[in-house]
Write an enzyme that holds these catalytic residues in place. Structure first.
Site, PDB file in Angstrom:
ATOM      1  N   CYS A 191      46.381  35.592  21.129  1.00 27.62           N
ATOM      2  CA  CYS A 191      47.478  35.040  20.312  1.00 27.62           C
ATOM      3  C   CYS A 191      46.826  34.172  19.248  1.00 27.62           C
ATOM      4  O   CYS A 191      46.819  32.947  19.340  1.00 27.62           O
ATOM      5  CB  CYS A 191      48.445  34.240  21.175  1.00 27.62           C
ATOM      6  SG  CYS A 191      49.019  35.111  22.659  1.00 27.62           S
ATOM      7  N   ALA A 192      46.272  34.806  18.225  1.00 23.22           N
ATOM      8  CA  ALA A 192      45.243  34.175  17.395  1.00 23.22           C
ATOM      9  C   ALA A 192      45.758  33.344  16.225  1.00 23.22           C
ATOM     10  O   ALA A 192      45.083  32.411  15.805  1.00 23.22           O
ATOM     11  CB  ALA A 192      44.290  35.247  16.862  1.00 23.22           C
ATOM     12  N   ALA A 193      46.908  33.695  15.639  1.00 22.10           N
ATOM     13  CA  ALA A 193      47.357  32.979  14.445  1.00 22.10           C
ATOM     14  C   ALA A 193      47.578  31.503  14.760  1.00 22.10           C
ATOM     15  O   ALA A 193      47.997  31.166  15.870  1.00 22.10           O
ATOM     16  CB  ALA A 193      48.644  33.619  13.911  1.00 22.10           C
ATOM     17  N   PRO A 194      47.275  30.591  13.811  1.00 20.71           N
ATOM     18  CA  PRO A 194      46.895  30.838  12.417  1.00 20.71           C
ATOM     19  C   PRO A 194      45.428  31.166  12.176  1.00 20.71           C
ATOM     20  O   PRO A 194      45.046  31.437  11.060  1.00 20.71           O
ATOM     21  CB  PRO A 194      47.259  29.521  11.737  1.00 20.71           C
ATOM     22  CG  PRO A 194      47.055  28.494  12.797  1.00 20.71           C
ATOM     23  CD  PRO A 194      47.473  29.155  14.087  1.00 20.71           C
ATOM     24  N   SER A 196      42.403  29.307  13.351  1.00 17.31           N
ATOM     25  CA  SER A 196      41.334  28.304  13.384  1.00 17.31           C
ATOM     26  C   SER A 196      40.406  28.516  14.575  1.00 17.31           C
ATOM     27  O   SER A 196      39.178  28.361  14.459  1.00 17.31           O
ATOM     28  CB  SER A 196      41.928  26.890  13.414  1.00 17.31           C
ATOM     29  OG  SER A 196      42.853  26.743  14.472  1.00 17.31           O
ATOM     30  N   LYS A 197      40.958  28.897  15.724  1.00 17.25           N
ATOM     31  CA  LYS A 197      40.107  29.175  16.896  1.00 17.25           C
ATOM     32  C   LYS A 197      39.328  30.468  16.695  1.00 17.25           C
ATOM     33  O   LYS A 197      38.173  30.579  17.123  1.00 17.25           O
ATOM     34  CB  LYS A 197      40.947  29.253  18.167  1.00 17.25           C
ATOM     35  CG  LYS A 197      41.621  27.954  18.569  1.00 17.25           C
ATOM     36  CD  LYS A 197      42.308  28.113  19.918  1.00 17.25           C
ATOM     37  CE  LYS A 197      43.176  26.905  20.237  1.00 17.25           C
ATOM     38  NZ  LYS A 197      44.362  26.825  19.358  1.00 17.25           N
ATOM     39  N   ASP A 223      47.708  39.067  16.923  1.00 13.14           N
ATOM     40  CA  ASP A 223      48.934  38.271  16.913  1.00 13.14           C
ATOM     41  C   ASP A 223      50.121  39.205  16.782  1.00 13.14           C
ATOM     42  O   ASP A 223      50.071  40.192  16.033  1.00 13.14           O
ATOM     43  CB  ASP A 223      48.947  37.248  15.789  1.00 13.14           C
ATOM     44  CG  ASP A 223      49.924  36.113  16.075  1.00 13.14           C
ATOM     45  OD1 ASP A 223      49.511  35.143  16.741  1.00 13.14           O
ATOM     46  OD2 ASP A 223      51.098  36.207  15.666  1.00 13.14           O
ATOM     47  N   ASP A 286      45.479  31.708  24.462  1.00 15.73           N
ATOM     48  CA  ASP A 286      46.168  30.489  24.043  1.00 15.73           C
ATOM     49  C   ASP A 286      47.622  30.868  23.784  1.00 15.73           C
ATOM     50  O   ASP A 286      47.979  31.263  22.679  1.00 15.73           O
ATOM     51  CB  ASP A 286      45.502  29.920  22.785  1.00 15.73           C
ATOM     52  CG  ASP A 286      46.060  28.563  22.394  1.00 15.73           C
ATOM     53  OD1 ASP A 286      46.138  27.684  23.264  1.00 15.73           O
ATOM     54  OD2 ASP A 286      46.429  28.396  21.218  1.00 15.73           O
ATOM     55  N   CYS A 339      49.431  24.129  24.261  1.00 13.09           N
ATOM     56  CA  CYS A 339      49.570  22.795  23.674  1.00 13.09           C
ATOM     57  C   CYS A 339      50.836  22.143  24.232  1.00 13.09           C
ATOM     58  O   CYS A 339      51.591  21.495  23.517  1.00 13.09           O
ATOM     59  CB  CYS A 339      49.592  22.856  22.149  1.00 13.09           C
ATOM     60  SG  CYS A 339      50.803  23.989  21.452  1.00 13.09           S
TER      61      CYS A 339
END
Length: 801
Positions: A191-194, A196-197, A223, A286, A339
């Site tokens: 779940c990559a967006a946006p 930064s990771k 994503d 994530d 988060c």
């Protein structure tokens, strides 16, 4: 001088006031005077509400912090989140950027820090390696709005745009550090967006590789959201990597691309393909969450938060994590993170994973890693709240509530050892037991009516980062290792989509839209044009509807707006390939094009192979606008994807290396070098190379174009004339002989026109290079843009290439 000091005091006073008012907004109602008329004065301001009784009751009951810490915890949560950023370790200016931070901004911002009651303005994060990550005691809004921080703000904007730094929340940087990524690893960011990771993972892969070589590993960044995929592509293209594939799938349905023997035989493929299924050494999961760990960054969550947000996402989080584990290689490592501070989204999901997987998955203890990072052990007991009612055990949940409150939300969970099939409850929750009152687990301590259950699983190995420990946001992280194959019923994908997944997805979409604020960089319109590639196979063209087949090289086409309210207007829509909204991507096999590029730039195939590593958007070479270069690992994945019938929905792949260039002056090569791909191919270019002294290099960056007679070095003008018409590479070199090209070499793409030499890089890149070069050379040298020769290539002498 007196006025200057007064102005400085005034700015600092304004700055101090703005620190206090950072979360304030104008009232919607105008001020009314005694005569019931609206008063003409400026609108007053009121603070955004940072209070939610339900939030406080929920987390006090869960005991996520001790009673004596509660007031400090809430006090920090109500303060704006300090800005943080990370220096790109692979940037050729990495050391310069760190030096500027340490020797300039640490000192120049100190007065503002003292005015705000802080001891330091900016400082390196103590737990991040090599001083690459920095913490600021100013929020992003303060940096953006206050004049006293304008120079610092401009610095961050420029370096972020060119890829030298990435603005990222401090706790968001933690998960990739626990993945233990190696340069030969295949990594999936589910779940990559946006992005930064993802950028961080690419840095790790490239940073551990030999200088001047491409890693054997790669990153697949996925994503589900199409628009967020655009942002992901825009973010990661700054990395200039050939080791990345961006996909657009539901994470729980991410394809494994298994090539069975029968299909390989039908297609005439060798069973000895480099890879016959898509599996990963590392997975970052994530997951979408309620996001209350981001309250300091997104204060509007205070108003919207309720305990049902976490309950609604629990099923999706479990399914995403299980899919990640099924794609993980034996011995591989997966990070599950959120988060959110909610144990229903955190420990409950990890506990359910461990119950489903049994001994095949281990929760790894990483308490000895990053010792300066303050983290707290995971909880072993918690409660579940639904519609204002607390439940300590699933057996206490009324039958009519069991559609929204699942057994897996409790510490005892369910026992999958006695069942090899899952059943769906009436609302889509996945249960492993028919009799909900009989779930038992030998490792669970039974609950009393007044006390919640206590899990016997080693959930203390999870970590929860709390805001008041190191002045950050909140985050939850669990490190999992796959030590043996998952149970058979877990490895087999369910062909039917669970209704719980659908419910969770709808909840996820509303939460992402309303509460979860994780986007650090605003998307730009040009980023839409980067969503361009998806695999195609001639043998499978029958799967594509005729009106969806791609016939042009561009990924964006103009169509008439059907809406009568916008008659005559136009909107941009992606063209249609095999996957709706994506152009096909195929290997470029046109030898005329490839040989032409090799000959023009003097590239030897044995040193830098192009055959099999170049991809384009369609098979019609005349329509190809851009050519992308892929690493060996990405090439193997594309070959596998082609063999299994294009199961991957690819949004972007590889590194843009060449672009078709149309110019009035003819050139023997139709493709120019892309600025993004130049650092990778530069060491292998032997023709169209122009070593340039500092003075003329700076003039090119400043004026963008210089006529041949106007170079500071008169010999350089003749060297330019000797080049073939078309694209060339200008390398900064003060010596007569070209030094060895390596990672420290500074070079730009230019166009050798009929009468002038013009740069082919962005204005931001030119500005950034000028600033870096100004730091390396004295201002009084002949290379200064303010020197006596500055007029030789001035605007009046410019000719566009």
């Amino acid at each position: 001088m007196g006025r200057g000091r007064q102005r400085g005091r005034s700015q600092r006073k304004h700055f101090k006031e703005s620190r206090e008012n950072v979360w304030k907004r104008p009232k919607s109602d105008a001020t009314i005077d005694a005569s019931d008329n609206a008063a003409p004065e400026k609108p007053s301001w009121e603070p955004i509400l940072t209070d939610n009784p339900g939030f406080e009751e929920y987390y006090k009951e869960q005991g996520i912090v001790k009673a004596e810490e509660w007031d400090l915890f809430m006090e920090i949560l109500r303060k704006p989140l300090p800005a943080a950023f990370r220096v790109n370790s692979n940037s050729q200016f990495c050391c310069d950027i760190i030096s500027i931070l340490e020797n300039d901004f640490v000192k120049s911002l100190q007065a503002e820090a003292i005015e705000g009651g802080e001891s330091e303005a900016i400082k390196p994060l103590p737990w991040y390696p090599k001083n690459l990550a920095w913490h600021s005691n100013f929020s992003r809004k303060q940096i953006r709005k206050n004049q006293t921080l304008e120079r610092f703000h401009e610095f961050l904007k420029l370096e972020n745009e060119v890829g030298n730094i990435t603005r990222q929340e401090a706790v968001s940087m933690v998960p990739p550090l626990f993945l233990d990524v190696h340069p030969d690893h295949f990594v999936l960011d589910m779940c990559a967006a946006p992005g930064s990771k993802t950028f961080q993972l690419l840095e790790i892969i490239h940073g551990a590789s030999e200088p001047g070589t491409l890693p054997n590993g790669m990153v697949v960044a996925n994503d589900v959201d199409f628009q967020r995929s655009n942002l992901l592509i825009h973010q990661t293209k700054r990395m200039c990597t050939a080791n990345l594939i961006v996909t657009n799938h539901e994470g729980q349905q991410f394809p494994g691309c298994r090539l069975n023997k029968s299909r390989a035989s039908e297609k005439g493929l060798s069973e000895d393909m480099p890879i016959n299924q898509l599996s990963f050494d590392r997975v970052l999961c994530d997951v979408p969450c309620s996001g209350d760990g981001t309250l300091r960054k997104a204060p509007d969550i205070w108003r919207k938060w309720n305990s049902g947000m976490g309950n609604g996402l629990h099923s999706l989080q479990v399914i995403l994590a299980m899919r990640g584990l099924s794609l993980l290689k034996l011995g591989g490592r997966m990070i599950y993170s959120t988060c959110s501070m909610n144990p229903v989204e955190d420990e409950a999901v990890v506990a359910e994973i461990l119950r489903r997987c049994g001994d095949s998955v281990e929760l790894v203890d990483v308490s000895d890693k990053l010792p300066e990072l303050i983290r707290r052990p995971g909880l072993k007991k918690w409660k579940v709240r639904d519609k204002g009612v607390w439940f300590t055990s699933y057996k206490d949940v009324p039958q009519n509530r069991r559609g929204g409150v699942l057994v897996s939300m409790f510490p005892s969970g369910k026992n999958l050892k006695d069942s090899t099939e899952t059943t769906e409850n009436e609302n889509g929750g996945v249960n492993g037991c028919e009799d909900e009152c009989k779930e038992t687990d030998n490792s669970v301590v039974d609950a009393t009516p007044d006390e919640p259950e206590i899990s016997g699983l080693p959930l203390e190995r999870c970590m929860r980062i709390m805001p008041h420990d190191q002045n950050t946001g909140a985050f939850f992280i669990a490190v999992l290792c796959k030590v043996s194959p998952l149970p058979d019923f877990q490895e087999k994908p369910n062909p039917r989509k669970h209704s719980s997944t659908k419910n969770a997805e709808s909840t996820e979409k509303s939460l992402v839209k309303e509460t979860v604020v994780t986007v650090d960089v605003e998307p730009v319109e040009s980023a839409v044009g980067k969503v361009i590639e998806a695999d195609s196979n001639k043998e499978d063209d029958s799967l594509v509807e005729p009106e969806k087949k791609s016939t042009e090289g561009e990924s964006i086409t103009e169509v008439k707006e059907a809406d009568s309210s916008n008659a005559g207007g136009k909107r941009k829509v992606p063209m249609q390939g095999k996957w709706k909204g994506f152009d096909p991507v195929v290997f470029l096999k046109d030898e005329t094009v490839i040989n032409g590029v090799k000959a023009f730039y003097g590239i030897k195939d044995e040193s830098f192979p192009l055959y099999g590593h170049l991809v384009a958007r369609n098979t019609d070479t005349s329509s190809v606008k851009r050519i992308y270069y892929v690493s060996k690992s990405v090439k193997e994945v594309l070959q596998l994807n082609f063999a299994v019938g294009q199961q991957l929905k690819i949004a972007s792949v590889g590194l843009k290396m060449f672009e078709r260039q149309s110019a009035k002056e003819g050139s023997s090569c139709a493709f120019r070098l892309s600025s993004e791909g130049l650092p990778v191919i530069l060491p292998y270019i032997t023709k169209q190379v122009l070593p340039t002294p500092m003075a003329d290099f700076k003039h090119l960056l400043q004026y963008k174009s210089i006529k041949f007679p106007d170079f500071v070095n008169p010999q350089l003008g003749q060297k330019v004339i000797d080049l073939a018409m078309g694209c060339c590479v200008v390398i900064l070199n003060d010596g007569e002989e070209l030094a060895k090209v390596d990672a420290s070499t500074i070079a730009i793409s230019c166009w050798r026109g009929k009468n002038s030499l013009g740069v082919m890089v962005t204005a931001a890149d030119c500005q950034e290079l000028l600033e870096r070069l100004a730091e390396r050379t004295p201002k009084t040298d002949g290379g200064s843009v303010n020197g006596s020769n500055a007029d030789s290539g001035g605007p009046e002498a410019m000719e566009t290439a």
